[in-house]
Every structure is written in C-alpha cells, then in structure tokens.
Design a protein around this motif. Structure first.
Motif, PDB file in Angstrom:
ATOM      1  N   LEU A 204       0.830  -1.205   0.000  1.00 50.25           N
ATOM      2  CA  LEU A 204       0.000   0.000   0.000  1.00 50.25           C
ATOM      3  C   LEU A 204       0.866   1.257   0.000  1.00 50.25           C
ATOM      4  CD1 LEU A 204      -2.746   1.441   0.297  1.00 50.25           C
ATOM      5  CD2 LEU A 204      -2.496   1.144   2.777  1.00 50.25           C
ATOM      6  N   CYS A 205       1.907   1.246   0.802  1.00 51.02           N
ATOM      7  CA  CYS A 205       2.809   2.388   0.892  1.00 51.02           C
ATOM      8  C   CYS A 205       3.486   2.644  -0.455  1.00 51.02           C
ATOM      9  CB  CYS A 205       3.837   2.149   1.995  1.00 51.02           C
ATOM     10  SG  CYS A 205       4.826   3.597   2.399  1.00 51.02           S
ATOM     11  N   ALA A 206       3.946   1.599  -1.096  1.00 45.89           N
ATOM     12  CA  ALA A 206       4.586   1.749  -2.413  1.00 45.89           C
ATOM     13  C   ALA A 206       3.608   2.347  -3.422  1.00 45.89           C
ATOM     14  CB  ALA A 206       5.112   0.405  -2.902  1.00 45.89           C
ATOM     15  N   ASP A 207       2.372   1.881  -3.404  1.00 48.25           N
ATOM     16  CA  ASP A 207       1.364   2.408  -4.327  1.00 48.25           C
ATOM     17  C   ASP A 207       1.073   3.881  -4.040  1.00 48.25           C
ATOM     18  OD1 ASP A 207       1.209  -0.070  -5.528  1.00 48.25           O
ATOM     19  OD2 ASP A 207      -0.689  -0.624  -4.576  1.00 48.25           O
ATOM     20  N   ALA A 208       0.912   4.224  -2.766  1.00 42.44           N
ATOM     21  CA  ALA A 208       0.636   5.616  -2.391  1.00 42.44           C
ATOM     22  C   ALA A 208       1.799   6.517  -2.773  1.00 42.44           C
ATOM     23  CB  ALA A 208       0.360   5.710  -0.888  1.00 42.44           C
ATOM     24  N   CYS A 209       3.008   6.055  -2.541  1.00 36.19           N
ATOM     25  CA  CYS A 209       4.199   6.837  -2.892  1.00 36.19           C
ATOM     26  C   CYS A 209       4.306   7.028  -4.397  1.00 36.19           C
ATOM     27  CB  CYS A 209       5.458   6.159  -2.357  1.00 36.19           C
ATOM     28  SG  CYS A 209       5.644   6.268  -0.564  1.00 36.19           S
TER      29      CYS A 209
END
Length: 110
Positions: free
Chosen positions: A70-75
């Motif tokens: 999720l963090c990678a996608d948001a970033c």
C-alpha cells in the motif's frame, strides 16, 4: 528480510513523511492553490500511510507486506503527481522521496 532492510524501509518511509509534509505546506502557499489540490491531497495521504507503515514495521507487524505494498502504491501516485509540477522545487524533491520510498517498499515485498 534482514534488520538492515527493515531499517532502510523505516528510514525511507520517515524521509517521505517529511518530504510530503513540506510539499503539502508549500503547496498551500502557492498562488494557484486550486491547481495543487490533487498534489495536496496525495501529499497528506502519502505522509499518513508512510508514517503508519514505519510504525508498523518497528512493531514487526503481521501486516508488514500488505502495508509496504500500500505504501509503495501511495508513494508512486504521490510521486507521479508531484513530478508534474516542474515549477515547484518542493514538488520535485517530494517526488524523488516518494519514488525512493516506493522502491524500498517494493524490495520488502519481493
């Protein structure tokens, strides 16, 4: 994952939080704030997700893989939006931090 990989991901998440918060603050000071709405929203969301991911990683959460994804996608989304704003150095720096964080998070889930 090694302790070094874990620490690198935590560090990149926290650097991204700082970059997104600075970008958010700076975007609010732009003359045409309306043009920066998506950037501002994504800065806030990305900072919050990165902060939560860093905290969860320090706790060795059972959801670490999902949170890193999720963090990678948001970033990635935030970085893509910020990189559109060539007129703003803060957006360019934020994009760099976001893309770095996304890369490190993806290493964690590989």
């Amino acid at each position: 994952m090694t302790q070094e990989q874990l620490q690198e991901c935590i560090d990149e998440c926290l650097r991204c939080v700082q970059a997104c918060n600075y970008c958010y603050k700076s975007c609010l000071e732009e003359e045409s704030v309306d043009m920066m709405k998506d950037c501002i929203r994504l800065d806030r969301e990305c900072a919050d997700i990165c902060a939560f991911t860093a905290q969860a990683l320090t706790q060795h959460s059972t959801y670490s893989t999902e949170l890193c994804r999720l963090c990678a996608d948001a970033c990635e989304r935030c970085g893509n939006e910020c990189s559109k704003h060539h007129h703003s150095a803060h957006c360019q720096k934020c994009a760099e931090a976001c893309f770095r964080c996304a890369e490190v998070c993806r290493k964690m889930i590989a």
